[in-house]
Design a protein around this motif. Structure first.
Motif, PDB file in Angstrom:
ATOM      1  N   ARG A   1      19.188 -27.113 -22.651  1.00 16.38           N
ATOM      2  CA  ARG A   1      20.522 -27.480 -22.190  1.00 16.38           C
ATOM      3  C   ARG A   1      20.841 -26.628 -20.961  1.00 16.38           C
ATOM      4  O   ARG A   1      20.250 -25.564 -20.749  1.00 16.38           O
ATOM      5  CB  ARG A   1      21.556 -27.202 -23.274  1.00 16.38           C
ATOM      6  N   GLU A   2      21.793 -27.085 -20.193  1.00 13.84           N
ATOM      7  CA  GLU A   2      22.181 -26.333 -19.000  1.00 13.84           C
ATOM      8  C   GLU A   2      22.564 -24.898 -19.358  1.00 13.84           C
ATOM      9  O   GLU A   2      22.268 -23.960 -18.610  1.00 13.84           O
ATOM     10  CB  GLU A   2      23.334 -27.033 -18.286  1.00 13.84           C
ATOM     11  N   SER A   3      23.175 -24.713 -20.496  1.00  8.57           N
ATOM     12  CA  SER A   3      23.582 -23.366 -20.915  1.00  8.57           C
ATOM     13  C   SER A   3      22.389 -22.438 -21.173  1.00  8.57           C
ATOM     14  O   SER A   3      22.553 -21.229 -21.240  1.00  8.57           O
ATOM     15  CB  SER A   3      24.468 -23.446 -22.156  1.00  8.57           C
ATOM     16  N   ASP A   4      21.183 -23.001 -21.294  1.00 14.25           N
ATOM     17  CA  ASP A   4      19.969 -22.199 -21.487  1.00 14.25           C
ATOM     18  C   ASP A   4      19.437 -21.617 -20.184  1.00 14.25           C
ATOM     19  O   ASP A   4      18.568 -20.738 -20.208  1.00 14.25           O
ATOM     20  CB  ASP A   4      18.850 -23.053 -22.099  1.00 14.25           C
ATOM     21  N   LEU A   5      19.914 -22.117 -19.062  1.00 16.87           N
ATOM     22  CA  LEU A   5      19.329 -21.725 -17.778  1.00 16.87           C
ATOM     23  C   LEU A   5      19.229 -20.213 -17.570  1.00 16.87           C
ATOM     24  O   LEU A   5      18.155 -19.735 -17.180  1.00 16.87           O
ATOM     25  CB  LEU A   5      20.067 -22.382 -16.615  1.00 16.87           C
ATOM     26  N   PRO A   6      20.265 -19.421 -17.797  1.00 14.74           N
ATOM     27  CA  PRO A   6      20.103 -17.976 -17.565  1.00 14.74           C
ATOM     28  C   PRO A   6      18.953 -17.361 -18.359  1.00 14.74           C
ATOM     29  O   PRO A   6      18.181 -16.556 -17.818  1.00 14.74           O
ATOM     30  CB  PRO A   6      21.456 -17.389 -17.978  1.00 14.74           C
ATOM     31  N   ALA A   7      18.796 -17.750 -19.612  1.00 18.60           N
ATOM     32  CA  ALA A   7      17.719 -17.198 -20.438  1.00 18.60           C
ATOM     33  C   ALA A   7      16.351 -17.668 -19.941  1.00 18.60           C
ATOM     34  O   ALA A   7      15.397 -16.879 -19.897  1.00 18.60           O
ATOM     35  CB  ALA A   7      17.911 -17.591 -21.900  1.00 18.60           C
ATOM     36  N   LEU A   8      16.251 -18.924 -19.549  1.00 16.67           N
ATOM     37  CA  LEU A   8      14.968 -19.442 -19.073  1.00 16.67           C
ATOM     38  C   LEU A   8      14.590 -18.824 -17.736  1.00 16.67           C
ATOM     39  O   LEU A   8      13.435 -18.453 -17.506  1.00 16.67           O
ATOM     40  CB  LEU A   8      15.014 -20.967 -18.969  1.00 16.67           C
ATOM     41  N   ILE A   9      15.562 -18.684 -16.861  1.00 16.69           N
ATOM     42  CA  ILE A   9      15.320 -18.044 -15.569  1.00 16.69           C
ATOM     43  C   ILE A   9      14.831 -16.618 -15.785  1.00 16.69           C
ATOM     44  O   ILE A   9      13.898 -16.155 -15.119  1.00 16.69           O
ATOM     45  CB  ILE A   9      16.589 -18.085 -14.696  1.00 16.69           C
ATOM     46  N   ALA A  10      15.436 -15.923 -16.727  1.00 13.79           N
ATOM     47  CA  ALA A  10      15.024 -14.543 -17.019  1.00 13.79           C
ATOM     48  C   ALA A  10      13.579 -14.498 -17.516  1.00 13.79           C
ATOM     49  O   ALA A  10      12.828 -13.580 -17.159  1.00 13.79           O
ATOM     50  CB  ALA A  10      15.967 -13.908 -18.035  1.00 13.79           C
ATOM     51  N   LEU A  11      13.162 -15.479 -18.328  1.00 12.04           N
ATOM     52  CA  LEU A  11      11.768 -15.530 -18.784  1.00 12.04           C
ATOM     53  C   LEU A  11      10.818 -15.661 -17.596  1.00 12.04           C
ATOM     54  O   LEU A  11       9.806 -14.966 -17.520  1.00 12.04           O
ATOM     55  CB  LEU A  11      11.553 -16.719 -19.728  1.00 12.04           C
ATOM     56  N   PHE A  12      11.144 -16.544 -16.670  1.00 12.54           N
ATOM     57  CA  PHE A  12      10.280 -16.747 -15.504  1.00 12.54           C
ATOM     58  C   PHE A  12      10.314 -15.537 -14.572  1.00 12.54           C
ATOM     59  O   PHE A  12       9.291 -15.138 -14.018  1.00 12.54           O
ATOM     60  CB  PHE A  12      10.669 -18.011 -14.746  1.00 12.54           C
ATOM     61  N   ALA A  13      11.477 -14.953 -14.387  1.00 20.44           N
ATOM     62  CA  ALA A  13      11.601 -13.799 -13.483  1.00 20.44           C
ATOM     63  C   ALA A  13      10.834 -12.591 -14.009  1.00 20.44           C
ATOM     64  O   ALA A  13      10.370 -11.760 -13.224  1.00 20.44           O
ATOM     65  CB  ALA A  13      13.074 -13.451 -13.272  1.00 20.44           C
ATOM     66  N   ALA A  14      10.680 -12.489 -15.326  1.00 17.43           N
ATOM     67  CA  ALA A  14       9.962 -11.362 -15.919  1.00 17.43           C
ATOM     68  C   ALA A  14       8.442 -11.503 -15.803  1.00 17.43           C
ATOM     69  O   ALA A  14       7.710 -10.555 -16.068  1.00 17.43           O
ATOM     70  CB  ALA A  14      10.348 -11.212 -17.394  1.00 17.43           C
ATOM     71  N   ASP A  15       7.975 -12.662 -15.385  1.00 24.61           N
ATOM     72  CA  ASP A  15       6.542 -12.926 -15.261  1.00 24.61           C
ATOM     73  C   ASP A  15       6.001 -12.275 -13.991  1.00 24.61           C
ATOM     74  O   ASP A  15       6.317 -12.686 -12.883  1.00 24.61           O
ATOM     75  CB  ASP A  15       6.307 -14.433 -15.223  1.00 24.61           C
ATOM     76  N   THR A  16       5.185 -11.256 -14.162  1.00 19.34           N
ATOM     77  CA  THR A  16       4.652 -10.531 -12.999  1.00 19.34           C
ATOM     78  C   THR A  16       3.363 -11.150 -12.461  1.00 19.34           C
ATOM     79  O   THR A  16       2.934 -10.799 -11.370  1.00 19.34           O
ATOM     80  CB  THR A  16       4.367  -9.061 -13.366  1.00 19.34           C
ATOM     81  N   VAL A  17       2.760 -12.089 -13.195  1.00 24.60           N
ATOM     82  CA  VAL A  17       1.498 -12.679 -12.756  1.00 24.60           C
ATOM     83  C   VAL A  17       1.710 -13.979 -11.982  1.00 24.60           C
ATOM     84  O   VAL A  17       0.977 -14.287 -11.055  1.00 24.60           O
ATOM     85  CB  VAL A  17       0.558 -12.934 -13.958  1.00 24.60           C
ATOM     86  N   GLY A  18       2.700 -14.748 -12.358  1.00 27.48           N
ATOM     87  CA  GLY A  18       2.876 -16.088 -11.814  1.00 27.48           C
ATOM     88  C   GLY A  18       3.003 -16.186 -10.311  1.00 27.48           C
ATOM     89  O   GLY A  18       2.491 -17.104  -9.684  1.00 27.48           O
ATOM     90  N   GLY A  19       3.721 -15.245  -9.704  1.00 31.40           N
ATOM     91  CA  GLY A  19       3.881 -15.278  -8.260  1.00 31.40           C
ATOM     92  C   GLY A  19       4.719 -16.429  -7.756  1.00 31.40           C
ATOM     93  O   GLY A  19       4.553 -16.881  -6.628  1.00 31.40           O
ATOM     94  N   HIS A  20       5.644 -16.919  -8.586  1.00 30.63           N
ATOM     95  CA  HIS A  20       6.461 -18.055  -8.200  1.00 30.63           C
ATOM     96  C   HIS A  20       7.746 -17.642  -7.485  1.00 30.63           C
ATOM     97  O   HIS A  20       8.502 -18.490  -7.028  1.00 30.63           O
ATOM     98  CB  HIS A  20       6.818 -18.904  -9.421  1.00 30.63           C
TER      99      HIS A  20
ATOM    100  N   GLY B   1      21.777 -21.904  -7.970  1.00 35.52           N
ATOM    101  CA  GLY B   1      21.943 -23.291  -7.536  1.00 35.52           C
ATOM    102  C   GLY B   1      20.619 -24.039  -7.460  1.00 35.52           C
ATOM    103  O   GLY B   1      20.544 -25.225  -7.816  1.00 35.52           O
ATOM    104  N   ALA B   2      19.570 -23.379  -7.013  1.00 36.73           N
ATOM    105  CA  ALA B   2      18.256 -24.022  -6.931  1.00 36.73           C
ATOM    106  C   ALA B   2      17.734 -24.360  -8.330  1.00 36.73           C
ATOM    107  O   ALA B   2      17.180 -25.438  -8.551  1.00 36.73           O
ATOM    108  CB  ALA B   2      17.276 -23.118  -6.195  1.00 36.73           C
ATOM    109  N   TYR B   3      17.921 -23.436  -9.272  1.00 39.15           N
ATOM    110  CA  TYR B   3      17.504 -23.706 -10.643  1.00 39.15           C
ATOM    111  C   TYR B   3      18.328 -24.845 -11.250  1.00 39.15           C
ATOM    112  O   TYR B   3      17.790 -25.700 -11.954  1.00 39.15           O
ATOM    113  CB  TYR B   3      17.643 -22.450 -11.506  1.00 39.15           C
ATOM    114  N   LYS B   4      19.595 -24.856 -10.972  1.00 39.83           N
ATOM    115  CA  LYS B   4      20.477 -25.914 -11.506  1.00 39.83           C
ATOM    116  C   LYS B   4      20.069 -27.281 -10.952  1.00 39.83           C
ATOM    117  O   LYS B   4      20.025 -28.270 -11.694  1.00 39.83           O
ATOM    118  CB  LYS B   4      21.938 -25.583 -11.151  1.00 39.83           C
ATOM    119  N   ARG B   5      19.764 -27.346  -9.659  1.00 38.85           N
ATOM    120  CA  ARG B   5      19.310 -28.615  -9.075  1.00 38.85           C
ATOM    121  C   ARG B   5      18.029 -29.091  -9.750  1.00 38.85           C
ATOM    122  O   ARG B   5      17.886 -30.270 -10.089  1.00 38.85           O
ATOM    123  CB  ARG B   5      19.094 -28.475  -7.565  1.00 38.85           C
ATOM    124  N   ALA B   6      17.084 -28.180  -9.963  1.00 35.52           N
ATOM    125  CA  ALA B   6      15.834 -28.550 -10.626  1.00 35.52           C
ATOM    126  C   ALA B   6      16.103 -29.014 -12.056  1.00 35.52           C
ATOM    127  O   ALA B   6      15.544 -30.026 -12.503  1.00 35.52           O
ATOM    128  CB  ALA B   6      14.866 -27.376 -10.626  1.00 35.52           C
TER     129      ALA B   6
END
Length: 155
Positions: A12-31, A41-46
């Motif tokens: 759900r949209e309300s999950d975005l902060p938690a999901l973003i934090a999961l991705f931001a904590a990834d040191t290997v991905g390089g995204h 805003g970019a995450y919300k658009r996606a």
């Protein structure tokens, strides 16, 4: 998981902060993922694009109401393989302090079962070449390395 029940559901949209934090904590991905509020805003658009698509679904894995993992599925149909449809699994992420507890296996098993139920011809995913532990994990779940992937960054 210490007897706690893992729940997998659509994000759900309300999950975005938690999901973003999961991705931001990834040191290997390089995204380039970040919890900087200016990037929200970019995450919300996606999220809106994914949510509006009948061929894409973003999921959350929860323990006790806390997001501990996420993944996205996409369905693609091509002429090869006699016009069969495939499920692509993307953006698989488990909270780093909870890896090795079966969360990732449950998420991938969820994908495989969903693909079977929907009559897909295969489930496929890619994994960063540096993620050797992830490669062993996927192979333990029955995936076989079969292709060499290529990418071209456009920005």
């Amino acid at each position: 998981m210490n007897g706690t029940e893992l729940t997998i559901r659509e994000a759900r949209e309300s999950d975005l902060p938690a999901l973003i934090a999961l991705f931001a904590a990834d040191t290997v991905g390089g995204h380039g993922d970040t919890t900087d509020p200016a990037a929200f805003g970019a995450y919300k658009r996606a999220f809106d694009i994914i949510a509006a698509s009948s061929d894409q679904t973003l999921y959350v894995a929860e323990l006790d109401g806390t997001a501990v993992g996420t993944f996205q599925t996409m369905i693609t149909t091509s002429l090869n393989g006699q016009g069969g449809s495939s499920m692509i699994v993307e953006a698989v992420q488990t909270r780093s302090d909870l890896r090795g507890q079966g969360i990732g296996a449950r998420m991938i098993t969820f994908c495989i079962e969903d693909a079977r139920r929907r009559g897909m011809r295969l489930v496929q995913l890619t994994s960063n070449a540096a993620r050797k532990d992830a490669h062993r994990f996927y192979e333990r779940l029955g995936f076989k390395p079969s292709h060499l992937g290529f990418k071209m960054a456009l920005k």
